[in-house]
Write an enzyme that holds these catalytic residues in place. Structure first.
Site, short mmCIF file in Angstrom:
data_model
loop_
_atom_site.label_atom_id
_atom_site.label_comp_id
_atom_site.label_asym_id
_atom_site.label_seq_id
_atom_site.Cartn_x
_atom_site.Cartn_y
_atom_site.Cartn_z
CE1 TYR A 1 7.86 -13.19 -1.78
CE2 TYR A 1 5.98 -12.33 -0.57
CZ TYR A 1 7.24 -12.15 -1.12
OH TYR A 1 7.86 -10.94 -1.00
CB SER B 1 7.27 -10.93 2.98
OG SER B 1 7.41 -9.69 3.69
CE LYS C 1 5.95 -0.34 -0.89
NZ LYS C 1 7.15 -0.32 -1.76
CE LYS D 1 4.73 -4.50 -0.80
NZ LYS D 1 5.99 -4.33 -1.54
CD GLU E 1 -0.88 9.28 -2.97
OE1 GLU E 1 -0.42 9.14 -4.12
OE2 GLU E 1 -0.43 10.09 -2.15
#
Length: 300
Positions: free
Chosen positions: A289, A250, A170, A224, A209
């Site tokens: 979305y 987004s 992320k 992300k 990670e």
């Protein structure tokens, strides 16, 4: 359709329901709206919905107390979903930022994130979400060691079958702005999250990670944002061969929608083209979305 996950913003405040101005085509939903949307998604063959809560600021504090409320809004939303739309899977983030008045993903000691104290809260919160019926918990906080602590807590609470989708890679990205507007953390956030989210220029850290999270018990890993990090998606899938998800965040979706609204590009083609890019990179699933919109297009 079985590789799409619908990302949904839900709100516990009637006055906050409705369109998110910075995220065209996306609205904050109350529980009734959530059920209606989830039923449509399930009918289109979308296998899961990922919930992101907008919490009344009056319920936020520095200790993220509401995150550990078993009768709170998010557990209630999960229970309602599992009762009314049993055919759809439920994914829920494990992080404190929707519940803190400072907007950070962990507890603070002054201006510093307290990693170890945060871990205990994340583990308790994950168990509460699992108790409510979540199929997958998704730690998005980027605290060190959180996957192992959450896995142990779930197993001890008799939830060995609840899976962990780790936000393993992320990045500290500029693409999160509309989301922070949607959940109400943009105005509350003090400072930034670069001390615990990843440097966008660093690719080797992502592999490190992922390896740690898999060793601690993650079932799936997430990258992300998505589109700017297709190389990371590909490297993770090639290196580890595990279920690899991408999040079309987004800012990515807002650009697609805005281009369409302004006549700059065909937003339907943009959406499908970007989703194809994730699949070519090796992603097994994409959180977006635009899942319902994409599913409609794919069904013709």
């Amino acid at each position: 359709m079985d590789d799409l996950v619908l990302t949904t913003v839900i709100t516990d405040t009637k006055a906050s329901e409705g369109p998110v101005p910075s995220l065209p085509g996306v609205s904050r939903l109350g529980l009734d709206g959530l059920i209606e949307q989830a039923r449509e998604a399930a009918g289109l063959g979308i296998p899961a919905v990922a919930l992101f809560p907008h919490i009344d600021p009056a319920r936020k504090d520095a200790a993220a107390t509401e995150a550990l409320n078993p009768d709170g809004f998010v557990p209630a939303a999960i229970r309602r979903l599992k009762a009314d739309v049993p055919d759809i899977g439920v994914i829920v983030d494990v992080a404190l930022d929707p519940f803190t008045d400072h907007g950070h993903d962990g507890l603070m000691q002054g201006d510093v994130i307290d990693n170890d104290t945060t871990l205990d809260m994340l583990a308790q919160g994950a168990v509460i979400l699992a108790d409510a019926g979540a199929d997958i918990v998704a730690p998005s906080d980027m605290m060190d060691g959180r996957i192992g602590v959450i896995r142990d807590a779930l197993d001890q609470a008799d939830h060995p079958d609840v899976m962990i989708l780790s936000y393993a890679a992320k990045y500290a990205s500029a693409f999160y702005g509309p989301y922070r507007d949607a959940i109400g953390t943009a105005s509350a956030l003090r400072g930034d999250k670069r001390t615990y989210q990843m440097d966008p220029a660093n690719s080797e850290e992502a592999l490190h990670e992922v390896a740690m999270d898999l060793d601690e018990g993650a079932d799936m890993v997430m990258v992300k944002p998505g589109l700017p990090y297709l190389d990371i998606c590909h490297r993770i899938k090639t290196e580890f061969g595990v279920p690899t998800f991408a999040f079309q965040v987004s800012g990515e979706y807002a650009m697609i929608q805005s281009a369409g609204q302004n006549g700059w590009a065909d937003s339907e083609r943009l959406l499908l083209e970007t989703l194809n890019g994730f699949k070519r990179a090796g992603c097994d699933a994409v959180l977006t979305y635009g899942a319902i919109r994409a599913a409609r297009l794919l069904k013709g």
